[in-house]
Write a protein that holds these residues in place. Structure first.
Motif, PDB file in Angstrom:
ATOM      1  N   VAL A 120      -8.872  -0.428  -2.338  1.00 59.36           N
ATOM      2  CA  VAL A 120      -8.094   0.786  -2.575  1.00 59.36           C
ATOM      3  C   VAL A 120      -6.636   0.550  -2.169  1.00 59.36           C
ATOM      4  O   VAL A 120      -5.779   1.380  -2.431  1.00 59.36           O
ATOM      5  CB  VAL A 120      -8.696   2.014  -1.855  1.00 59.36           C
ATOM      6  CG1 VAL A 120     -10.058   2.350  -2.438  1.00 59.36           C
ATOM      7  CG2 VAL A 120      -8.789   1.810  -0.354  1.00 59.36           C
ATOM      8  N   ALA A 121      -6.383  -0.592  -1.556  1.00 61.02           N
ATOM      9  CA  ALA A 121      -5.029  -1.046  -1.242  1.00 61.02           C
ATOM     10  C   ALA A 121      -5.106  -2.512  -0.839  1.00 61.02           C
ATOM     11  O   ALA A 121      -6.104  -2.963  -0.281  1.00 61.02           O
ATOM     12  CB  ALA A 121      -4.412  -0.237  -0.109  1.00 61.02           C
ATOM     13  N   SER A 122      -4.055  -3.238  -1.129  1.00 62.64           N
ATOM     14  CA  SER A 122      -3.934  -4.623  -0.684  1.00 62.64           C
ATOM     15  C   SER A 122      -2.455  -4.976  -0.695  1.00 62.64           C
ATOM     16  O   SER A 122      -1.651  -4.327  -1.359  1.00 62.64           O
ATOM     17  CB  SER A 122      -4.727  -5.580  -1.585  1.00 62.64           C
ATOM     18  OG  SER A 122      -4.227  -5.538  -2.906  1.00 62.64           O
ATOM     19  N   GLY A 123      -2.113  -5.990   0.075  1.00 64.17           N
ATOM     20  CA  GLY A 123      -0.719  -6.386   0.117  1.00 64.17           C
ATOM     21  C   GLY A 123      -0.439  -7.274   1.304  1.00 64.17           C
ATOM     22  O   GLY A 123      -1.346  -7.902   1.854  1.00 64.17           O
ATOM     23  N   THR A 124       0.819  -7.279   1.717  1.00 68.07           N
ATOM     24  CA  THR A 124       1.266  -8.098   2.833  1.00 68.07           C
ATOM     25  C   THR A 124       2.126  -7.243   3.754  1.00 68.07           C
ATOM     26  O   THR A 124       3.061  -6.590   3.300  1.00 68.07           O
ATOM     27  CB  THR A 124       2.096  -9.297   2.330  1.00 68.07           C
ATOM     28  OG1 THR A 124       1.316 -10.031   1.397  1.00 68.07           O
ATOM     29  CG2 THR A 124       2.505 -10.201   3.470  1.00 68.07           C
ATOM     30  N   PHE A 125       1.789  -7.257   5.033  1.00 70.05           N
ATOM     31  CA  PHE A 125       2.595  -6.564   6.024  1.00 70.05           C
ATOM     32  C   PHE A 125       3.727  -7.475   6.478  1.00 70.05           C
ATOM     33  O   PHE A 125       3.566  -8.700   6.537  1.00 70.05           O
ATOM     34  CB  PHE A 125       1.755  -6.191   7.250  1.00 70.05           C
ATOM     35  CG  PHE A 125       0.732  -5.123   7.012  1.00 70.05           C
ATOM     36  CD1 PHE A 125       1.086  -3.880   6.496  1.00 70.05           C
ATOM     37  CD2 PHE A 125      -0.601  -5.348   7.321  1.00 70.05           C
ATOM     38  CE1 PHE A 125       0.136  -2.891   6.293  1.00 70.05           C
ATOM     39  CE2 PHE A 125      -1.556  -4.363   7.133  1.00 70.05           C
ATOM     40  CZ  PHE A 125      -1.188  -3.136   6.614  1.00 70.05           C
ATOM     41  N   PRO A 126       4.862  -6.895   6.865  1.00 68.27           N
ATOM     42  CA  PRO A 126       5.947  -7.716   7.409  1.00 68.27           C
ATOM     43  C   PRO A 126       5.583  -8.229   8.804  1.00 68.27           C
ATOM     44  O   PRO A 126       4.750  -7.632   9.489  1.00 68.27           O
ATOM     45  CB  PRO A 126       7.128  -6.740   7.472  1.00 68.27           C
ATOM     46  CG  PRO A 126       6.506  -5.387   7.564  1.00 68.27           C
ATOM     47  CD  PRO A 126       5.208  -5.478   6.808  1.00 68.27           C
ATOM     48  N   ALA A 127       6.212  -9.297   9.232  1.00 68.95           N
ATOM     49  CA  ALA A 127       5.998  -9.852  10.570  1.00 68.95           C
ATOM     50  C   ALA A 127       6.803  -9.000  11.547  1.00 68.95           C
ATOM     51  O   ALA A 127       7.859  -9.392  12.020  1.00 68.95           O
ATOM     52  CB  ALA A 127       6.429 -11.306  10.621  1.00 68.95           C
ATOM     53  N   SER A 128       6.283  -7.823  11.853  1.00 72.79           N
ATOM     54  CA  SER A 128       7.006  -6.826  12.627  1.00 72.79           C
ATOM     55  C   SER A 128       6.039  -6.018  13.481  1.00 72.79           C
ATOM     56  O   SER A 128       4.866  -5.890  13.148  1.00 72.79           O
ATOM     57  CB  SER A 128       7.734  -5.891  11.649  1.00 72.79           C
ATOM     58  OG  SER A 128       8.139  -4.700  12.260  1.00 72.79           O
ATOM     59  N   ALA A 129       6.549  -5.425  14.548  1.00 74.90           N
ATOM     60  CA  ALA A 129       5.746  -4.537  15.385  1.00 74.90           C
ATOM     61  C   ALA A 129       5.762  -3.103  14.860  1.00 74.90           C
ATOM     62  O   ALA A 129       5.090  -2.237  15.405  1.00 74.90           O
ATOM     63  CB  ALA A 129       6.268  -4.559  16.819  1.00 74.90           C
TER      64      ALA A 129
END
Length: 181
Positions: A120-129
């Motif tokens: 229902v969602a996919s992707g890439t998170f940033p290298a961040s807090a």
């Protein structure tokens, strides 16, 4: 709030009920009903999956790193405590260090905790807090699985400080307003 007036083919207003209210938004679902259904990797001694539900951004779930490191992918399944129309996930990465912050991910939903459909969602998170809010394809379900397929810095670990979900229960999604409202 969206209001519809119901009329028949001749254009006559249906007086019963006078108004139907359909809530098209959602809200953050209460964590008080959430439990961890399963996790495929977890470090003992303070890094358990239950940490993603404790409301404390300083605690976190960590995939196993000792005495050996479990390879990716890592997954966690949250039982929402009832069936809901789930339309959003909020992911708070580990706050103290960048180790284990999720890079590539996938979210899937299930009614029974056994049969999961497509993402229902996919992707890439940033290298961040920074907290990440992920819109989901609105899906009825009780169980939400977050899969981590890559760590933001290329390591084999996964960490999550907090998970929240947005949506609404089906019992509150359509309400009839009292007559005359």
């Amino acid at each position: 709030e969206v209001t519809f007036t119901v009329t028949d083919a001749a254009g006559v207003v249906d007086p019963t009920p006078a108004k139907v209210i359909i809530n098209v938004g959602g809200s953050t679902l209460s964590k008080s009903n959430f439990v961890i259904r399963s996790v495929n990797s977890e470090q003992a001694s303070g890094y358990g999956a239950v940490n993603v539900l404790d409301g404390n951004p300083a605690t976190f779930w960590h995939s196993r790193f000792s005495p050996t490191t479990d390879p990716l992918p890592h997954e966690i399944v949250v039982d929402l405590g009832g069936t809901n129309l789930v339309n959003e996930m909020t992911y708070l990465p580990r706050q103290d260090l960048p180790n284990g912050r999720i890079g590539s991910y996938e979210v899937v939903v299930s009614l029974d905790g056994i049969h999961f459909g497509g993402a229902v969602a996919s992707g890439t998170f940033p290298a961040s807090a920074a907290q990440q809010v992920v819109p989901l394809v609105p899906t009825m379900g009780r169980y939400v699985m977050l899969g981590s397929f890559g760590e933001a810095n290329g390591n084999p670990a996964t960490t999550v400080a907090e998970l929240d979900f947005g949506g609404q229960s089906p019992s509150s999604s359509i309400n009839q307003a009292p007559d005359g409202v």
